[in-house]
Enzyme design. Sequence first.
Site, PDB file in Angstrom:
ATOM      1  N   SER A  63       1.464  -1.574   0.313  1.00 21.20           N
ATOM      2  CA  SER A  63      -0.319  -0.167  -0.255  1.00 21.20           C
ATOM      3  C   SER A  63       1.252   1.378   0.360  1.00 21.20           C
ATOM      4  O   SER A  63       1.588   1.049  -0.761  1.00 21.20           O
ATOM      5  CB  SER A  63      -0.861   0.428   1.365  1.00 21.20           C
ATOM      6  N   HIS A  68       3.149  14.450   5.685  1.00 20.90           N
ATOM      7  CA  HIS A  68       3.058  15.828   5.741  1.00 20.90           C
ATOM      8  C   HIS A  68       3.304  16.743   6.609  1.00 20.90           C
ATOM      9  O   HIS A  68       3.295  16.099   7.787  1.00 20.90           O
ATOM     10  CB  HIS A  68       1.359  16.490   5.115  1.00 20.90           C
ATOM     11  N   CYS A  83      -1.283  -3.480   3.365  1.00 20.81           N
ATOM     12  CA  CYS A  83      -2.219  -4.739   3.128  1.00 20.81           C
ATOM     13  C   CYS A  83      -1.767  -5.850   3.491  1.00 20.81           C
ATOM     14  O   CYS A  83      -0.501  -6.719   3.257  1.00 20.81           O
ATOM     15  CB  CYS A  83      -3.015  -4.955   1.631  1.00 20.81           C
TER      16      CYS A  83
END
Length: 124
Positions: A63, A68, A83
Site C-alpha cells: 500500500s 506532511h 495490506c
Amino acid sequence: MNALGRHILAEVYGCDSRILDDVEMIEDIMVQAAIATGAEVREVAFHKFNPQGVSGVVVISESHLTIHTWPELGYAAVDVFTCGDHVNPWDGVNYIARMLKAENMTATEVKRGVFEKPVKVANF
C-alpha cells in the site's frame, strides 16, 4: 484476517523542525520506515515547499506511507497503510516518530476492507 489492511493515522508532535524541513532526510526516514515494516518499496515522491515543509509518499507493494510536515509547528501528519499480515504498520509509525525526535504521538488504527468472513488476496 477479516480485513484487507491496517491503516495507521498518526499525529506526531514536538518534532525536530530541522528534520521536518529537510526533504532528503524525510525521504530517507520514510523509506527506512517502509523497510522496517517488512514492506517492499516500489516508488517514492517527495516535495519541498517554500518557505518550509515537506510532503511525500512511499508506494509499497502492500500500500503506502505518507507524510506532511509543518516545521514551524514541530508537527507531522503521518499515514502508514499496509495490506496483508506479513507487514506491521506500527513498526513504521514508531520508527518515523523516533527518527523525527517526536515528544508526543497519538495514533489511530483503522481496519480497511473489513469483511464478515476471512479474506485471502493474491500476493498477500
